[in-house]
Structures are given as structure tokens and as C-alpha cells.
Write a protein that holds these residues in place. Structure first.
Motif, PDB file in Angstrom:
ATOM      1  N   GLU A 119       0.843  -1.197   0.000  1.00 53.28           N
ATOM      2  CA  GLU A 119       0.000   0.000   0.000  1.00 53.28           C
ATOM      3  C   GLU A 119       0.877   1.245   0.000  1.00 53.28           C
ATOM      4  OE1 GLU A 119      -2.328  -0.115   3.586  1.00 53.28           O
ATOM      5  OE2 GLU A 119      -3.261  -2.028   3.079  1.00 53.28           O
ATOM      6  N   VAL A 120       0.315   2.319  -0.532  1.00 53.09           N
ATOM      7  CA  VAL A 120       0.955   3.623  -0.439  1.00 53.09           C
ATOM      8  C   VAL A 120      -0.143   4.685  -0.388  1.00 53.09           C
ATOM      9  CG1 VAL A 120       1.199   4.061  -2.932  1.00 53.09           C
ATOM     10  CG2 VAL A 120       2.820   5.081  -1.318  1.00 53.09           C
ATOM     11  N   VAL A 121       0.086   5.711   0.412  1.00 52.20           N
ATOM     12  CA  VAL A 121      -0.845   6.837   0.475  1.00 52.20           C
ATOM     13  C   VAL A 121      -0.574   7.721  -0.734  1.00 52.20           C
ATOM     14  CG1 VAL A 121      -1.553   8.887   1.768  1.00 52.20           C
ATOM     15  CG2 VAL A 121      -1.009   6.765   2.985  1.00 52.20           C
ATOM     16  N   LEU A 122      -1.633   8.028  -1.477  1.00 53.64           N
ATOM     17  CA  LEU A 122      -1.509   8.895  -2.648  1.00 53.64           C
ATOM     18  C   LEU A 122      -1.848  10.343  -2.319  1.00 53.64           C
ATOM     19  CD1 LEU A 122      -3.242   6.706  -5.380  1.00 53.64           C
ATOM     20  CD2 LEU A 122      -0.806   6.869  -4.842  1.00 53.64           C
ATOM     21  N   ALA A 123      -2.855  10.541  -1.489  1.00 54.26           N
ATOM     22  CA  ALA A 123      -3.276  11.898  -1.126  1.00 54.26           C
ATOM     23  C   ALA A 123      -3.870  11.867   0.273  1.00 54.26           C
ATOM     24  CB  ALA A 123      -4.293  12.433  -2.127  1.00 54.26           C
ATOM     25  N   GLU A 124      -3.171  12.507   1.174  1.00 58.95           N
ATOM     26  CA  GLU A 124      -3.636  12.638   2.558  1.00 58.95           C
ATOM     27  C   GLU A 124      -4.519  13.883   2.619  1.00 58.95           C
ATOM     28  OE1 GLU A 124      -3.820  10.887   6.057  1.00 58.95           O
ATOM     29  OE2 GLU A 124      -1.907  10.439   5.100  1.00 58.95           O
ATOM     30  N   VAL A 125      -5.749  13.743   3.056  1.00 59.80           N
ATOM     31  CA  VAL A 125      -6.749  14.818   3.128  1.00 59.80           C
ATOM     32  C   VAL A 125      -6.855  15.538   1.773  1.00 59.80           C
ATOM     33  CG1 VAL A 125      -7.630  16.763   4.474  1.00 59.80           C
ATOM     34  CG2 VAL A 125      -6.128  15.100   5.569  1.00 59.80           C
ATOM     35  N   PRO A 126      -7.376  14.851   0.762  1.00 61.41           N
ATOM     36  CA  PRO A 126      -7.487  15.434  -0.577  1.00 61.41           C
ATOM     37  C   PRO A 126      -8.427  16.643  -0.603  1.00 61.41           C
ATOM     38  CG  PRO A 126      -8.660  13.351  -0.451  1.00 61.41           C
ATOM     39  CD  PRO A 126      -7.919  13.511   0.835  1.00 61.41           C
ATOM     40  N   ASP A 127      -8.130  17.564  -1.485  1.00 61.76           N
ATOM     41  CA  ASP A 127      -8.915  18.791  -1.618  1.00 61.76           C
ATOM     42  C   ASP A 127      -9.962  18.597  -2.718  1.00 61.76           C
ATOM     43  OD1 ASP A 127      -9.969  21.309  -1.863  1.00 61.76           O
ATOM     44  OD2 ASP A 127      -8.054  22.304  -2.272  1.00 61.76           O
ATOM     45  N   PHE A 128     -11.171  18.220  -2.312  1.00 65.56           N
ATOM     46  CA  PHE A 128     -12.248  18.014  -3.279  1.00 65.56           C
ATOM     47  C   PHE A 128     -12.780  19.340  -3.814  1.00 65.56           C
ATOM     48  CE2 PHE A 128     -12.316  13.906  -1.099  1.00 65.56           C
ATOM     49  CZ  PHE A 128     -12.389  13.051  -2.186  1.00 65.56           C
ATOM     50  N   GLY A 129     -12.329  20.447  -3.255  1.00 63.49           N
ATOM     51  CA  GLY A 129     -12.711  21.759  -3.763  1.00 63.49           C
ATOM     52  C   GLY A 129     -12.004  22.114  -5.059  1.00 63.49           C
ATOM     53  N   HIS A 130     -10.964  21.369  -5.380  1.00 69.37           N
ATOM     54  CA  HIS A 130     -10.205  21.569  -6.627  1.00 69.37           C
ATOM     55  C   HIS A 130     -10.052  20.217  -7.306  1.00 69.37           C
ATOM     56  CE1 HIS A 130      -9.102  25.073  -4.147  1.00 69.37           C
ATOM     57  NE2 HIS A 130      -9.163  25.702  -5.307  1.00 69.37           N
ATOM     58  N   MET A 131     -11.147  19.719  -7.830  1.00 74.34           N
ATOM     59  CA  MET A 131     -11.179  18.342  -8.345  1.00 74.34           C
ATOM     60  C   MET A 131     -10.277  18.109  -9.540  1.00 74.34           C
ATOM     61  SD  MET A 131     -14.826  16.714  -7.728  1.00 74.34           S
ATOM     62  CE  MET A 131     -15.999  17.369  -6.585  1.00 74.34           C
ATOM     63  N   GLU A 132     -10.141  19.101 -10.409  1.00 78.38           N
ATOM     64  CA  GLU A 132      -9.290  18.899 -11.583  1.00 78.38           C
ATOM     65  C   GLU A 132      -7.834  18.709 -11.158  1.00 78.38           C
ATOM     66  OE1 GLU A 132      -8.091  21.364 -15.550  1.00 78.38           O
ATOM     67  OE2 GLU A 132     -10.212  21.336 -14.987  1.00 78.38           O
ATOM     68  N   GLU A 133      -7.370  19.540 -10.221  1.00 79.29           N
ATOM     69  CA  GLU A 133      -6.002  19.400  -9.720  1.00 79.29           C
ATOM     70  C   GLU A 133      -5.837  18.080  -8.973  1.00 79.29           C
ATOM     71  OE1 GLU A 133      -7.897  22.107  -9.282  1.00 79.29           O
ATOM     72  OE2 GLU A 133      -6.768  23.846  -9.960  1.00 79.29           O
ATOM     73  N   LEU A 134      -6.847  17.683  -8.224  1.00 78.41           N
ATOM     74  CA  LEU A 134      -6.794  16.405  -7.499  1.00 78.41           C
ATOM     75  C   LEU A 134      -6.711  15.241  -8.481  1.00 78.41           C
ATOM     76  CD1 LEU A 134      -6.858  14.788  -4.881  1.00 78.41           C
ATOM     77  CD2 LEU A 134      -9.368  14.990  -4.907  1.00 78.41           C
ATOM     78  N   GLN A 135      -7.458  15.317  -9.558  1.00 77.98           N
ATOM     79  CA  GLN A 135      -7.423  14.260 -10.575  1.00 77.98           C
ATOM     80  C   GLN A 135      -6.020  14.166 -11.192  1.00 77.98           C
ATOM     81  OE1 GLN A 135      -9.445  14.551 -14.570  1.00 77.98           O
ATOM     82  NE2 GLN A 135     -10.772  13.034 -13.580  1.00 77.98           N
ATOM     83  N   ILE A 136      -5.417  15.303 -11.475  1.00 80.87           N
ATOM     84  CA  ILE A 136      -4.062  15.322 -12.037  1.00 80.87           C
ATOM     85  C   ILE A 136      -3.064  14.738 -11.032  1.00 80.87           C
ATOM     86  CG2 ILE A 136      -2.172  16.867 -12.742  1.00 80.87           C
ATOM     87  CD1 ILE A 136      -4.435  18.701 -13.935  1.00 80.87           C
ATOM     88  N   GLU A 137      -3.189  15.146  -9.770  1.00 81.40           N
ATOM     89  CA  GLU A 137      -2.302  14.649  -8.711  1.00 81.40           C
ATOM     90  C   GLU A 137      -2.421  13.135  -8.550  1.00 81.40           C
ATOM     91  OE1 GLU A 137      -2.045  14.908  -3.817  1.00 81.40           O
ATOM     92  OE2 GLU A 137      -3.236  16.385  -4.889  1.00 81.40           O
ATOM     93  N   LEU A 138      -3.642  12.636  -8.506  1.00 85.69           N
ATOM     94  CA  LEU A 138      -3.853  11.196  -8.322  1.00 85.69           C
ATOM     95  C   LEU A 138      -3.408  10.394  -9.533  1.00 85.69           C
ATOM     96  CD1 LEU A 138      -7.272  11.222  -6.445  1.00 85.69           C
ATOM     97  CD2 LEU A 138      -5.023  10.628  -5.502  1.00 85.69           C
ATOM     98  N   THR A 139      -3.650  10.921 -10.722  1.00 84.18           N
ATOM     99  CA  THR A 139      -3.218  10.235 -11.935  1.00 84.18           C
ATOM    100  C   THR A 139      -1.698  10.065 -11.932  1.00 84.18           C
ATOM    101  OG1 THR A 139      -5.112  11.038 -13.210  1.00 84.18           O
ATOM    102  CG2 THR A 139      -3.173  10.343 -14.462  1.00 84.18           C
ATOM    103  N   ALA A 140      -0.981  11.134 -11.637  1.00 85.96           N
ATOM    104  CA  ALA A 140       0.487  11.068 -11.601  1.00 85.96           C
ATOM    105  C   ALA A 140       0.956  10.092 -10.512  1.00 85.96           C
ATOM    106  CB  ALA A 140       1.065  12.459 -11.364  1.00 85.96           C
ATOM    107  N   ALA A 141       0.315  10.129  -9.355  1.00 83.74           N
ATOM    108  CA  ALA A 141       0.717   9.251  -8.253  1.00 83.74           C
ATOM    109  C   ALA A 141       0.452   7.784  -8.576  1.00 83.74           C
ATOM    110  CB  ALA A 141      -0.010   9.665  -6.967  1.00 83.74           C
ATOM    111  N   VAL A 142      -0.685   7.493  -9.216  1.00 86.40           N
ATOM    112  CA  VAL A 142      -0.991   6.113  -9.596  1.00 86.40           C
ATOM    113  C   VAL A 142       0.001   5.629 -10.653  1.00 86.40           C
ATOM    114  CG1 VAL A 142      -2.677   4.650 -10.802  1.00 86.40           C
ATOM    115  CG2 VAL A 142      -3.426   6.163  -8.979  1.00 86.40           C
ATOM    116  N   GLU A 143       0.311   6.468 -11.624  1.00 87.36           N
ATOM    117  CA  GLU A 143       1.281   6.091 -12.652  1.00 87.36           C
ATOM    118  C   GLU A 143       2.654   5.818 -12.033  1.00 87.36           C
ATOM    119  OE1 GLU A 143      -0.715   8.519 -16.396  1.00 87.36           O
ATOM    120  OE2 GLU A 143       0.823   9.493 -15.198  1.00 87.36           O
ATOM    121  N   GLN A 144       3.052   6.638 -11.069  1.00 87.88           N
ATOM    122  CA  GLN A 144       4.323   6.424 -10.388  1.00 87.88           C
ATOM    123  C   GLN A 144       4.294   5.123  -9.588  1.00 87.88           C
ATOM    124  OE1 GLN A 144       5.402   9.652  -7.764  1.00 87.88           O
ATOM    125  NE2 GLN A 144       7.384   8.770  -7.297  1.00 87.88           N
TER     126      GLN A 144
END
Length: 155
Positions: A119-144
Motif C-alpha cells: 500500500e501507499v498513500v496517494l493523497a492525505e486529506v485530498p482537496d475536493f474543492g479543486h477536483m481537476e487538480e486532485l485528478q491530475i495529482e492522483l493520476t500522476a501518483a498512480v502512474e508512479q
């Protein structure tokens, strides 16, 4: 049950839960378009404990492996898990990875109720107020995560 009913009557729990599931569906669609080579599972909505979907390359599927992108509701965080298609495969890979340098990845224990290998934490306390940025952050983290776990498995 009284407290549960009071909270449901306020309507905020349902709105937040729907928002999380909608975000996961959009993320799943985004990843599926960006990586058509991956098999994508259906979204598991969960019981307000965790919600997730899985993705896997053809090679991972042949090995009985998948990557789960998990939202843990109580912890309010996103994680990525390497998982097996059954408990036997999960145990085999936990043993295979024991003693290897996994960096930031946490090796799981083959215990009841545990569904991950690592397991790995991808986003601790994600900011759902900025969903597009969160999607970009999670996509990069999953790819990594996929790149890193693929390299470890290839050793």
C-alpha cells in the motif's frame, strides 16, 4: 440509529458520498482514456468505509494482480494497493516481496480483512474543492506507483 437518522435528515452525508463516488467514476474514466491498455474494473461503492476501482495491465492480470485505487472514507485519504485476485496469490506475493527494499511502500500482512499486498498513500486529506487538480495529482501518483511496483516485481 437515532443519530444516524438525524444525520441522514440533514442530507450532507448523502451529498458528500455521492460527490466522492462521482469523483472516483470521473477519475476511472480519465485513467481509462489515458491508459486504454489497462483493464478497468467497475467501481466498488463500499459501505462508507472504502470505495475503489481496480486497473491492471495484461501482464498483471496473467499474474493474478491488480492495482486498486482506494478512497478510505474514515481516514479521508486516497491510497493505491497492489492486490491479488485471491488470498493465495496475495500471500505468495507478500512472501516474495518480504525483505525487498520497497521504499515508501508498506508491505501488508496476510491477515483476515487485509486485501492488499503493498500500500501507499496517494493523497492525505485530498482537496475536493479543486477536483481537476486532485485528478491530475492522483493520476500522476498512480502512474508512479504502477511504474515502481512493476520495477520491483521485475527484479
Amino acid at each position: 440509529m437515532d443519530e444516524y437518522q438525524k444525520q441522514l435528515q440533514k442530507g450532507e452525508i448523502q451529498k458528500a458520498y455521492r460527490g466522492i463516488l462521482n469523483f472516483l467514476n470521473e477519475l476511472k474514466t480519465h485513467l481509462g482514456k489515458k491508459h486504454p491498455e489497462y483493464f478497468m474494473s467497475a467501481l466498488y461503492q463500499g459501505y462508507m468505509d472504502m470505495s475503489y476501482f481496480a486497473l491492471a495491465s495484461a501482464t498483471m492480470r496473467q499474474q493474478g494482480l491488480k492495482i486498486a485505487l482506494v478512497y478510505l472514507h474514515t481516514e479521508r485519504r486516497f491510497e493505491a494497493w497492489l492486490s491479488g485476485s485471491n488470498k493465495r496469490i496475495q500471500r505468495e506475493y507478500i512472501e516474495r516481496l518480504r525483505g525487498k527494499n520497497l521504499g515508501a511502500l508498506k508491505l501488508s500482512s496476510p491477515e483476515p480483512g487485509v486485501d492488499s499486498i503493498v500500500e501507499v498513500v496517494l493523497a492525505e486529506v485530498p482537496d475536493f474543492g479543486h477536483m481537476e487538480e486532485l485528478q491530475i495529482e492522483l493520476t500522476a501518483a498512480v502512474e508512479q506507483f504502477i511504474s515502481g511496483i512493476s520495477a520491483i516485481l521485475a527484479e
